[in-house]
Design a protein around this motif. Structure first.
Motif, PDB file in Angstrom:
ATOM      1  N   HIS A 152      11.077  27.556  48.492  1.00 47.81           N
ATOM      2  CA  HIS A 152      12.053  27.704  47.544  1.00 47.81           C
ATOM      3  C   HIS A 152      11.570  28.819  46.319  1.00 47.81           C
ATOM      4  N   GLN A 153      11.620  29.750  46.089  1.00 47.97           N
ATOM      5  CA  GLN A 153      11.253  30.563  44.904  1.00 47.97           C
ATOM      6  C   GLN A 153      11.711  30.028  43.647  1.00 47.97           C
ATOM      7  N   SER A 154      10.744  29.372  42.684  1.00 45.22           N
ATOM      8  CA  SER A 154      11.190  28.932  41.338  1.00 45.22           C
ATOM      9  C   SER A 154      11.580  30.239  40.483  1.00 45.22           C
ATOM     10  N   SER A 155      12.220  29.594  39.453  1.00 48.48           N
ATOM     11  CA  SER A 155      12.391  31.037  38.571  1.00 48.48           C
ATOM     12  C   SER A 155      11.504  31.685  37.908  1.00 48.48           C
ATOM     13  N   ASP A 156      10.241  30.691  37.732  1.00 51.41           N
ATOM     14  CA  ASP A 156       9.018  31.288  36.996  1.00 51.41           C
ATOM     15  C   ASP A 156       7.895  31.714  37.898  1.00 51.41           C
ATOM     16  N   ALA A 157       8.443  31.842  39.255  1.00 45.20           N
ATOM     17  CA  ALA A 157       7.128  32.108  40.283  1.00 45.20           C
ATOM     18  C   ALA A 157       7.432  33.394  40.876  1.00 45.20           C
ATOM     19  N   LEU A 158       6.584  33.916  41.513  1.00 44.17           N
ATOM     20  CA  LEU A 158       6.839  35.374  42.403  1.00 44.17           C
ATOM     21  C   LEU A 158       7.509  35.145  43.640  1.00 44.17           C
ATOM     22  N   SER A 159       8.099  36.061  44.258  1.00 48.37           N
ATOM     23  CA  SER A 159       8.331  35.955  45.557  1.00 48.37           C
ATOM     24  C   SER A 159       7.399  35.850  46.556  1.00 48.37           C
ATOM     25  N   PRO A 160       7.691  35.356  47.787  1.00 52.10           N
ATOM     26  CA  PRO A 160       6.729  35.112  48.729  1.00 52.10           C
ATOM     27  C   PRO A 160       5.729  36.550  48.954  1.00 52.10           C
ATOM     28  N   GLY A 161       6.611  37.572  49.259  1.00 48.93           N
ATOM     29  CA  GLY A 161       6.005  38.966  49.351  1.00 48.93           C
ATOM     30  C   GLY A 161       5.206  39.333  48.093  1.00 48.93           C
ATOM     31  N   ALA A 162       5.894  39.223  46.884  1.00 46.41           N
ATOM     32  CA  ALA A 162       5.016  39.809  45.783  1.00 46.41           C
ATOM     33  C   ALA A 162       3.878  38.893  45.379  1.00 46.41           C
ATOM     34  N   GLY A 163       3.990  37.330  45.763  1.00 47.32           N
ATOM     35  CA  GLY A 163       2.702  36.723  45.624  1.00 47.32           C
ATOM     36  C   GLY A 163       1.486  36.967  46.422  1.00 47.32           C
TER      37      GLY A 163
ATOM     38  N   ALA B 143       1.114  40.046  47.718  1.00 45.56           N
ATOM     39  CA  ALA B 143       0.616  41.243  47.374  1.00 45.56           C
ATOM     40  C   ALA B 143      -0.706  41.117  46.165  1.00 45.56           C
ATOM     41  N   VAL B 144      -0.148  39.910  45.325  1.00 40.93           N
ATOM     42  CA  VAL B 144      -1.132  39.871  44.095  1.00 40.93           C
ATOM     43  C   VAL B 144      -2.196  39.312  44.474  1.00 40.93           C
ATOM     44  N   PHE B 145      -2.060  38.115  45.351  1.00 42.39           N
ATOM     45  CA  PHE B 145      -3.318  37.475  45.759  1.00 42.39           C
ATOM     46  C   PHE B 145      -4.386  38.344  46.544  1.00 42.39           C
ATOM     47  N   ALA B 146      -3.777  39.174  47.563  1.00 44.84           N
ATOM     48  CA  ALA B 146      -4.417  39.989  48.290  1.00 44.84           C
ATOM     49  C   ALA B 146      -5.141  41.078  47.411  1.00 44.84           C
ATOM     50  N   GLY B 147      -4.529  41.445  46.181  1.00 45.94           N
ATOM     51  CA  GLY B 147      -5.146  42.521  45.088  1.00 45.94           C
ATOM     52  C   GLY B 147      -6.246  41.869  44.681  1.00 45.94           C
ATOM     53  N   TRP B 148      -6.317  40.464  44.219  1.00 48.95           N
ATOM     54  CA  TRP B 148      -7.379  39.599  43.662  1.00 48.95           C
ATOM     55  C   TRP B 148      -8.506  39.810  44.728  1.00 48.95           C
ATOM     56  N   VAL B 149      -8.297  39.473  45.973  1.00 49.39           N
ATOM     57  CA  VAL B 149      -9.363  39.583  46.802  1.00 49.39           C
ATOM     58  C   VAL B 149     -10.081  40.815  46.929  1.00 49.39           C
ATOM     59  N   ALA B 150      -8.891  41.901  47.339  1.00 54.05           N
ATOM     60  CA  ALA B 150      -9.683  43.333  47.357  1.00 54.05           C
ATOM     61  C   ALA B 150     -10.469  43.866  46.053  1.00 54.05           C
TER      62      ALA B 150
ATOM     63  N   TYR C   5       1.873  32.728  28.242  1.00 55.89           N
ATOM     64  CA  TYR C   5       1.387  32.200  29.438  1.00 55.89           C
ATOM     65  C   TYR C   5       2.930  32.285  30.400  1.00 55.89           C
ATOM     66  N   ASP C   6       3.791  32.405  29.877  1.00 50.05           N
ATOM     67  CA  ASP C   6       5.006  32.640  30.943  1.00 50.05           C
ATOM     68  C   ASP C   6       4.943  33.971  31.470  1.00 50.05           C
ATOM     69  N   THR C   7       4.394  34.886  30.866  1.00 48.96           N
ATOM     70  CA  THR C   7       4.095  36.285  31.339  1.00 48.96           C
ATOM     71  C   THR C   7       3.024  36.393  32.485  1.00 48.96           C
ATOM     72  N   LEU C   8       2.009  35.557  32.122  1.00 49.37           N
ATOM     73  CA  LEU C   8       0.592  35.848  32.952  1.00 49.37           C
ATOM     74  C   LEU C   8       0.514  35.001  33.768  1.00 49.37           C
ATOM     75  N   SER C   9       1.164  33.724  33.920  1.00 51.55           N
ATOM     76  CA  SER C   9       0.909  32.598  34.969  1.00 51.55           C
ATOM     77  C   SER C   9       1.269  32.952  36.351  1.00 51.55           C
ATOM     78  N   PRO C  10       2.581  33.622  36.423  1.00 50.32           N
ATOM     79  CA  PRO C  10       2.525  33.966  37.843  1.00 50.32           C
ATOM     80  C   PRO C  10       1.629  34.744  38.865  1.00 50.32           C
ATOM     81  N   TYR C  11       0.717  35.472  37.850  1.00 58.72           N
ATOM     82  CA  TYR C  11      -0.119  36.422  38.160  1.00 58.72           C
ATOM     83  C   TYR C  11      -1.657  35.885  38.612  1.00 58.72           C
ATOM     84  N   PHE C  12      -1.796  34.467  38.196  1.00 56.14           N
ATOM     85  CA  PHE C  12      -3.137  34.072  38.397  1.00 56.14           C
ATOM     86  C   PHE C  12      -3.309  33.733  39.972  1.00 56.14           C
TER      87      PHE C  12
END
Length: 292
Positions: free
Chosen positions: A257-268, A270-277, A238-245
């Motif tokens: 503010h970026q939490s320790s278990d979350a992605l940075s705004p730019g990475a987030g 990119a990941v969400f745009a990847g889901w949309v793509a 869960y800790d590994t996969l959760s940020p990429y949902f």
């Protein structure tokens, strides 16, 4: 009598008849991307549901953000008592409170995207649309290009309004912020960007599943139910996969503010745009490979 005889002997002039073997004259009206875009724009604004759903999305964004600002209580949070709406552990700043309504607004704009795409399949209008645009893919791109920027602009304005209206309720609180503070405008604009992508995600699901009910169920499942179900996984997984949902990556886009278990705004983003793509690619494949 001479006039009658002359009419009987008169033969039709076949020189003016069209030659069936001659090549057809090309139509002056060609199917272009700009014309398909204008068509989708007209269809979008001609539907009453578009106005209503957009209005609901912005209203929920402003309403919950304003209420959260005025009902926040630092003493209640510190003592472990029931906090006001939006003052949970994840909303420890004024921006987080102002964006409390994002979780509700994302459903509204996502459903609007679904209806824009799958609604034509339920009414049968998709046959006329694809007959007018035989190449098909411009229909998908135009729908996404129409609703994405509209949702982005309106929800960004809604986020700004929620922040400004809720700020007086935080007067004197340590978490109070202004638009001039570092990262505030970036977070509010990030919320609008995330919601614009959610609207495009809804279009992709609608074209992929071709059912309003099925696409809405998939949208709710991916954005809201999937993170909860994933908590049943082992902690290490869960800790590994959760940020990429999708929803978790999207929330990182507008987090102040970026939490320790979350992605940075730019990475987030990119990941969400990847889901949309990915969803758009699936919709494009089905649109070109199967019948309407």
């Amino acid at each position: 009598m001479p006039a009658l005889a002359s009419r009987r002997n008169r033969r039709p002039d076949l020189s003016a008849a069209p030659d069936p073997t001659a090549p057809a004259t090309p139509s002056p009206y060609k199917v272009t991307g700009a014309r398909v875009l204008r068509s989708e724009w007209a269809k979008f604004w001609s539907l009453r549901s578009s106005w209503i759903t957009l209005g609901v999305a912005v209203f929920l964004l402003v309403l919950f953000g304003t209420i959260a600002g005025y009902t926040y209580s630092a003493d209640a949070v510190a003592s472990g008592g029931p906090p006001g709406p939006g003052s949970g552990s994840g909303d420890s700043d004024a921006v987080g409170l102002a964006l409390t309504g994002v979780s509700f607004a994302q459903l509204a704009v996502g459903v609007l995207g679904v209806l824009l795409a799958a609604g034509e399949y339920s009414t049968g209008m998709i046959r006329s649309t694809l007959a007018a645009v035989p190449r098909r893919l411009p229909v998908l791109w135009s729908k996404a290009a129409v609703i994405g920027p509209i949702a982005l602009v309106l929800t960004t304005l809604g986020a700004l309004a929620a922040f400004q209206l809720g700020t007086p309720g935080l007067d004197g609180e340590k978490i109070a912020l202004s638009l001039a503070d570092d990262g505030v405008l970036r977070s509010l604009a990030g919320a609008g960007l995330y919601l614009g992508l959610v609207a495009v995600f809804g279009v992709a699901l609608g074209m992929l599943l071709r059912s309003s009910a099925g696409a809405i169920a998939a949208l709710v499942g991916v954005l809201l139910i999937l993170p909860g179900l994933a908590s049943l996984l082992p902690d290490s997984w869960y800790d590994t996969l959760s940020p990429y949902f999708p929803s978790n990556a999207g929330s990182a886009v507008y987090a102040l503010h970026q939490s320790s278990d979350a992605l940075s705004p730019g990475a987030g983003l990119a990941v969400f745009a990847g889901w949309v793509a990915l969803a758009l690619a699936g919709a494009a494949y089905r649109l070109t490979r199967t019948d309407a």
